[in-house]
Design an enzyme around this catalytic site. Structure first.
Site, PDB file in Angstrom:
ATOM      1  CB  CYS A 126      -6.686  22.724   5.129  1.00  0.00           C
ATOM      2  SG  CYS A 126      -4.928  22.313   5.219  1.00  0.00           S
ATOM      3  CB  CYS A 147       8.923  11.331   1.768  1.00  0.00           C
ATOM      4  SG  CYS A 147      10.397  12.337   1.619  1.00  0.00           S
TER       5      CYS A 147
END
Length: 159
Positions: A126, A147
């Site tokens: 997406c 991260c």
């Protein structure tokens, strides 16, 4: 002479390649697309800010940061599997961190928003902004630190 130096500089810049993106494609279009209004209707305000506007949640605010259960982390927008719990580690940074992504789940781009280039991670399905990948992860595994904003993830426990 100036043209020669400029040409050499241009060639050297174009030949630079970061190693954080070696295992995953750089995707410019995504299989799932929605309008801004559609995304706003299915995401929380914080999820929309991070996933669709490339925002960052405050460090140490995600309940997933200290989640040590076995399972899979999926995209909060489209439920694409992104990370396995066995690849999660405590980086001390305040965001969920992983030493690798599930193959095909993550795409990459280059982010220059803070004055230097960083490798930005997106959901490959997406295009949702997940976080960044750095080369300061565990040396005994991949050396990478993915991260990730916890709000961009959902956790599916292993059954």
């Amino acid at each position: 002479m100036k043209k020669y130096i400029l040409l050499l500089l241009l060639i050297s810049l174009l030949s630079c390649k970061g190693n954080a993106q070696e295992d995953a494609p750089v995707v410019k279009s995504y299989p799932i697309t929605k309008t801004e209004a559609e995304w706003k209707s299915i995401l929380s305000e914080q999820q929309f800010y991070v996933l669709r506007q490339a925002g960052t949640e405050r460090a140490f605010t995600s309940s997933l940061n200290k989640n040590y259960e076995k399972g899979t982390y999926i995209c909060a927008a489209c439920e694409t599997p992104l990370f396995k719990s066995r690849h999660k580690f405590d980086s001390g940074t305040g965001w969920p961190s992983f030493d690798r992504a599930i193959k095909g789940g993550v795409a990459y781009s280059t982010d220059h928003k803070i004055g230097y280039a960083r490798t930005e991670e997106h959901c490959a399905t997406c295009g949702g902004h997940l976080g960044h990948v750095f080369s300061d992860g565990p040396k005994q595994t991949t050396g990478k630190r993915h991260c990730i904003n916890g709000v961009a993830l959902k956790f599916v426990p292993e059954i």
